[in-house]
Design an enzyme around this catalytic site. Structure first.
Site, short mmCIF file in Angstrom:
data_model
loop_
_atom_site.label_atom_id
_atom_site.label_comp_id
_atom_site.label_asym_id
_atom_site.label_seq_id
_atom_site.Cartn_x
_atom_site.Cartn_y
_atom_site.Cartn_z
N ASP A 94 0.85 -1.19 0.00
CA ASP A 94 0.00 0.00 0.00
C ASP A 94 0.89 1.23 0.00
O ASP A 94 1.99 1.21 0.57
CB ASP A 94 -0.92 0.01 1.22
CG ASP A 94 -1.97 -1.09 1.16
OD1 ASP A 94 -2.29 -1.54 0.04
OD2 ASP A 94 -2.46 -1.50 2.23
N ASP A 130 -7.07 -1.61 -4.42
CA ASP A 130 -8.17 -1.29 -3.51
C ASP A 130 -9.13 -0.28 -4.14
O ASP A 130 -10.36 -0.40 -4.00
CB ASP A 130 -7.63 -0.74 -2.19
CG ASP A 130 -6.76 -1.75 -1.46
OD1 ASP A 130 -6.98 -2.96 -1.64
OD2 ASP A 130 -5.85 -1.32 -0.72
#
Length: 244
Positions: A157, A171
């Protein structure tokens, strides 16, 4: 094949009637229904999924190479930063101890979408499922190929808004695809291109040929009047003309 040969081959069908064609899941639909739904949108699904997956993969490679173990990069001051974070949980850092479970869920989502593609005739649904498929494949690739091991890998991330969890492009694709699916469902649009409440299209009934009269039912010609009888009712025989 001529029309006469088709009639001989299928004597139960009237000439000019629509021939049924096999549907996506074995159901039979007429040519008119197939033309109304159009073509399957598997190409749109594959294109959107591939684009989402490739962009997510390239972004993670760049982040690992240039941002990991370095100071965060401020994009919009402290409100939006780029920061490399390893996430063993689900989207937005949830469920850190359920890595294997989320791996199985991502694999199941991919299988379901691929099976649903056989009935996919709607472009908006193809885009939504393509985003969902591409995002699921992006995070699943991290869980399979990244440390600490197969099925337990940590997802990369790097998008870090202020007062919000860190996430990645996969995501974002999953969330956008889910929102689009909800909107399409509220509007009543199904993946097969139809809408909720639409009555199925009924095939046109062929016109029945006019029944021909049987030979015994034809009108018989009137018999000529017998000599000596008058055509006027109630008149006695022999009085129809003046006696000579």
């Amino acid at each position: 094949m001529t029309e006469a040969e088709r009639t001989i081959d299928r004597p139960d069908r009237h000439p000019g009637a629509e021939e049924p064609v096999p549907g996506a899941a074995g159901e039979t639909v007429t040519d008119g229904a197939a033309k109304r739904r159009g073509r399957r949108r598997i190409g749109v699904l594959a294109t959107v999924a591939s684009l989402a997956f490739v962009l997510d993969l390239i972004s993670k490679i760049i982040v690992v190479e240039w941002l990991e173990r370095r100071a965060p990069v401020e994009v919009i001051g402290e409100w939006l930063r780029l920061e490399a974070v390893r996430n063993s949980g689900a989207a937005f850092g949830m469920g850190q101890a359920l890595t294997v479970v989320f791996t199985c869920i991502a694999a199941a989502v991919i299988v379901v979408i691929i099976r649903l593609a056989r009935k996919l005739y709607s472009v908006p649904w193809a885009i939504a499922l393509g985003l969902l498929l591409g995002g699921a494949m992006g995070n699943l690739a991290d869980r399979i190929f990244r440390a600490p091991g197969v099925g337990k890998g940590a997802v990369v991330d790097f998008i870090a808004p202020k007062y919000f969890a860190v996430f990645n492009l996969a995501d974002s694709a999953i969330v956008c695809g889910g929102i689009l699916i909800v909107l399409l469902s509220f509007r009543g649009l199904d993946p097969d291109g139809t809408r909720h409440g639409d009555e199925p299209e009924q095939p046109e009934q062929p016109e029945q040929p006019e029944q021909q009269e049987r030979p015994g039912e034809q009108e018989r010609p009137e018999r000529p009047a017998e000599p000596g009888r008058s055509g006027e009712p109630g008149e006695e025989p022999g009085k129809g003309t003046d006696a000579r």
